[in-house]
Design a protein around this motif. Structure first.
Motif, short mmCIF file in Angstrom:
data_model
loop_
_atom_site.label_atom_id
_atom_site.label_comp_id
_atom_site.label_asym_id
_atom_site.label_seq_id
_atom_site.Cartn_x
_atom_site.Cartn_y
_atom_site.Cartn_z
N LEU A 1 43.69 47.92 41.79
CA LEU A 1 42.52 46.64 41.10
C LEU A 1 43.04 45.40 40.35
O LEU A 1 42.52 44.54 40.15
CB LEU A 1 41.39 47.55 40.50
CG LEU A 1 40.56 48.54 41.73
CD1 LEU A 1 39.99 49.53 41.48
CD2 LEU A 1 39.53 47.73 42.97
N ARG B 1 32.65 40.65 44.63
CA ARG B 1 31.97 40.07 45.38
C ARG B 1 30.63 39.75 45.08
O ARG B 1 30.03 39.92 45.53
CB ARG B 1 32.87 40.37 46.52
CG ARG B 1 34.03 41.21 46.51
CD ARG B 1 34.76 41.32 47.59
NE ARG B 1 35.76 41.88 47.86
CZ ARG B 1 36.51 43.40 46.96
NH1 ARG B 1 35.90 44.45 46.01
NH2 ARG B 1 37.94 43.02 46.53
N ARG C 1 45.92 44.66 40.13
CA ARG C 1 47.06 43.21 41.13
C ARG C 1 45.92 42.30 41.79
O ARG C 1 45.64 41.19 41.72
CB ARG C 1 47.50 44.20 42.09
CG ARG C 1 48.74 44.83 41.33
CD ARG C 1 50.09 44.96 42.37
NE ARG C 1 49.44 45.22 43.82
CZ ARG C 1 49.55 46.56 43.10
NH1 ARG C 1 49.96 47.62 42.43
NH2 ARG C 1 48.88 47.08 44.79
N GLN C 2 45.14 42.58 41.86
CA GLN C 2 43.96 41.77 42.67
C GLN C 2 42.96 40.99 41.97
O GLN C 2 43.27 39.43 42.14
CB GLN C 2 42.33 42.89 43.32
CG GLN C 2 42.62 42.89 44.31
CD GLN C 2 41.73 44.23 45.51
OE1 GLN C 2 40.99 44.27 44.98
NE2 GLN C 2 41.68 43.89 46.25
N LEU D 1 39.64 47.34 52.33
CA LEU D 1 39.33 46.70 50.63
C LEU D 1 40.18 47.97 49.91
O LEU D 1 41.21 47.41 48.90
CB LEU D 1 38.08 46.83 50.52
CG LEU D 1 37.29 45.92 50.25
CD1 LEU D 1 36.05 45.44 50.30
CD2 LEU D 1 37.31 44.74 50.65
N LYS E 1 37.93 45.27 38.46
CA LYS E 1 38.19 44.62 39.32
C LYS E 1 37.41 43.12 39.65
O LYS E 1 36.67 42.84 38.95
CB LYS E 1 37.43 45.29 40.58
CG LYS E 1 35.91 45.90 40.23
CD LYS E 1 35.47 46.78 41.07
CE LYS E 1 35.18 45.64 42.55
NZ LYS E 1 34.35 46.49 43.51
N HIS F 1 45.96 37.98 40.97
CA HIS F 1 46.14 37.15 41.66
C HIS F 1 44.89 36.61 42.39
O HIS F 1 44.85 35.94 43.03
CB HIS F 1 47.20 37.96 43.08
CG HIS F 1 48.61 38.65 43.14
ND1 HIS F 1 48.91 39.41 41.99
CD2 HIS F 1 49.20 37.73 42.59
CE1 HIS F 1 49.71 39.31 41.34
NE2 HIS F 1 50.35 38.11 41.69
N SER F 2 43.85 36.59 41.58
CA SER F 2 42.31 36.32 42.74
C SER F 2 41.74 34.87 42.04
O SER F 2 42.52 34.77 40.54
CB SER F 2 41.14 36.97 42.04
OG SER F 2 40.03 36.91 42.55
N ASP G 1 35.51 36.59 47.37
CA ASP G 1 35.79 37.20 44.98
C ASP G 1 34.48 36.47 44.91
O ASP G 1 34.96 35.12 44.87
CB ASP G 1 37.52 36.51 45.45
CG ASP G 1 37.95 37.50 46.47
OD1 ASP G 1 37.74 38.44 46.95
OD2 ASP G 1 39.12 36.81 45.96
N GLU H 1 38.96 50.11 47.64
CA GLU H 1 39.85 49.97 45.63
C GLU H 1 39.39 51.64 45.41
O GLU H 1 39.72 51.63 44.26
CB GLU H 1 38.67 48.78 45.11
CG GLU H 1 38.84 47.48 45.98
CD GLU H 1 37.32 46.27 45.66
OE1 GLU H 1 36.39 47.73 44.52
OE2 GLU H 1 37.95 45.59 45.78
#
Length: 467
Positions: A398, A186, A400-401, A306, A183, A404-405, A191, A308
């Motif tokens: 999580l 933060r 995918r996040q 969020l 994940k 793409h972060s 991010d 998550e």
């Protein structure tokens, strides 16, 4: 109902014939209708008082100050209280004037009247065995009450440590379960860099472990007692050998390595140890509430937050919004934390308000500490059993996040340089593209190089990847 007549310096009062308490307790009940919480609500306090009175009786018997029959009856009555009997007779309010005198006298009267029964005498027949002259022999409220608070607080801390250990085990179990779930971490709600959900949950377990250690350190302060100090610490009206002897008997009965304070005058007036314990309880509360803030934030949504993790649904969340479920368990734990923080302020002010050789405000210190400990125990068990053990992770979301972060670029800057990494981050932000795709398009790294750097083990722990 039949009554018996008892007398004190103010006059005569009728007491219910079957009551184990007496005239001093009656006046205290009338004088202090404050919280509605009797001292019997705090089981450890009643147990501590019984331990102290039994230890005193045994010490006084050994010193030849109390005859065998009276000492045996007092010890037997205390043994019954330690086994759970007569707690309902401890009726004075937890907050009281008089520096705890009403609590001490309540104990003296209950123990005296039960001891009289065991001797074959009637309740209230104080010519045979007296609350002050025999049960309270070589004692004062000013050494009995602080010592009882220390013993009760030590017992309470032990139960809190057990509850925190149970909660820690729940977080450790979730950390193991989520060890492979990548994940984004933060900082400042933005991010940062990747981590695992297991690492995040392990943090909560570690914080609890640290606070358990701090509580155990604070609990050791409760092992120094001032029995034998009597009124102000000079030991007036006590046998010269009483202080070490009563400490010896109390240690044996309680199973605790108690020590007599080296300066009984200081120990009788100083509440610093209670301030220390309260401060650690506040620390526990602050960190528990921070953890609950995280759980509420991580589970926010389920669609517009969020999202998550998922907290177990415990109840319907709204009288008007169908289908809404709220994070009620973290919310109630945070409210306990707010109370504990407030109780710490109360303990601080009460300790500061002591004057000269005695602090008259120890009852509110006791009330605040016992509430903090009791509510934290309940909060830890509630959080563990009704929330943490049922948490699930939204694994695909999580993943995918992370993919793409923009935060992934941090892992690349040691290789492509800070300037190039900044440009990649900017383009990814403007275009909505992935960091990996932009790096490949610009020819900054090969696919093999990129895959090596973006391995989960490279992203979540110290590791220098050569490319």
């Amino acid at each position: 109902m039949q009554n018996r007549l008892e007398h004190d310096l103010i006059g005569d009062r009728e007491i219910p014939a079957d009551a184990y308490w007496g005239i001093h307790t009656l006046r205290a009940v009338e004088n202090f209708p404050i919280t509605g919480v009797p001292i019997s609500h705090y089981r450890e306090l009643v147990l501590a008082l019984a331990l102290i009175k039994q230890a005193a009786a045994e010490a006084n018997r050994e010193l030849g100050l109390l005859d065998e029959r009276k000492a045996e009856a007092i010890a037997a009555a205390c043994g019954e209280i330690r086994a759970g009997a007569l707690h309902e007779a401890f009726v004075v309010d937890a907050i009281q004037g008089g520096a705890g005198t009403s609590t001490n006298m309540n104990a003296n009267e209950v123990i005296a009247n039960r001891a009289l029964e065991l001797m074959g005498c009637a309740k209230g027949d104080y010519t045979q065995l007296h609350p002050n002259e025999h049960v309270n022999l070589c004692q004062s409220t000013n050494d009995v009450y602080p010592t009882s608070l220390r013993l009760a607080t030590h017992m309470g801390i032990a139960r809190l440590v057990e509850a925190m250990s149970r909660l820690k085990a729940h977080f450790d179990a979730k950390a193991d379960e989520f060890a492979d779930v990548l994940k984004m971490g933060r900082t400042q709600l933005q991010d940062a860099v990747p981590m695992t959900l297991g690492q995040e949950f392990r943090t909560y377990a570690v914080m609890l472990g640290e606070d358990i250690e701090r509580l155990q350190e604070a609990a050791r302060l409760m092992l120094e007692i001032n029995m034998g100090a009597t009124a102000i610490g000079t030991g007036i009206c006590a046998h010269p050998d009483y202080a070490p002897l009563v400490c010896q008997h109390l240690s044996k009965l309680s199973g605790l390595p108690l020590v007599t304070s080296p300066n009984l005058i200081e120990a009788t007036q100083d509440c610093g140890a209670f301030v220390q314990v309260s401060g650690v309880l506040k620390r526990v509360a602050v960190k528990l509430s921070k953890t609950c803030n995280d759980l509420r934030l991580l589970s926010s949504g389920p669609r517009a937050g969020l999202g998550e993790i998922n907290l177990p649904a415990r109840q319907a969340g709204s009288s008007i919004m169908p289908g809404k479920v709220n994070p009620v368990i973290p919310e109630v734990v945070s409210q306990v934390a707010f109370e504990v923080i407030g109780n710490d302020v109360t303990v601080t002010m009460a300790a500061e308000a002591g004057q000269l050789q005695l602090n008259a405000f120890e009852p509110v210190i006791a009330y605040s500490l016992f509430r903090s400990i009791g509510h934290l125990i309940a909060a830890c068990d509630t959080l563990g059993e009704h929330c943490v053990c049922g948490i699930t992770a939204n694994r695909d979301f999580l993943k995918r996040q992370v993919e793409h972060s923009i935060g992934l670029v941090t892992a690349l800057f040691p290789i492509i340089g800070y300037a190039a990494a900044t440009e990649v981050a900017g383009e990814a932000f403007r275009s909505g593209g992935s960091v990996a795709d932009i790096v490949l398009e610009r020819g900054l790294m090969s696919r093999e190089q990129l895959d090596a750097v973006l391995q989960p083990e490279a992203l979540t722990r110290p590791r220098w990847v050569k490319v």
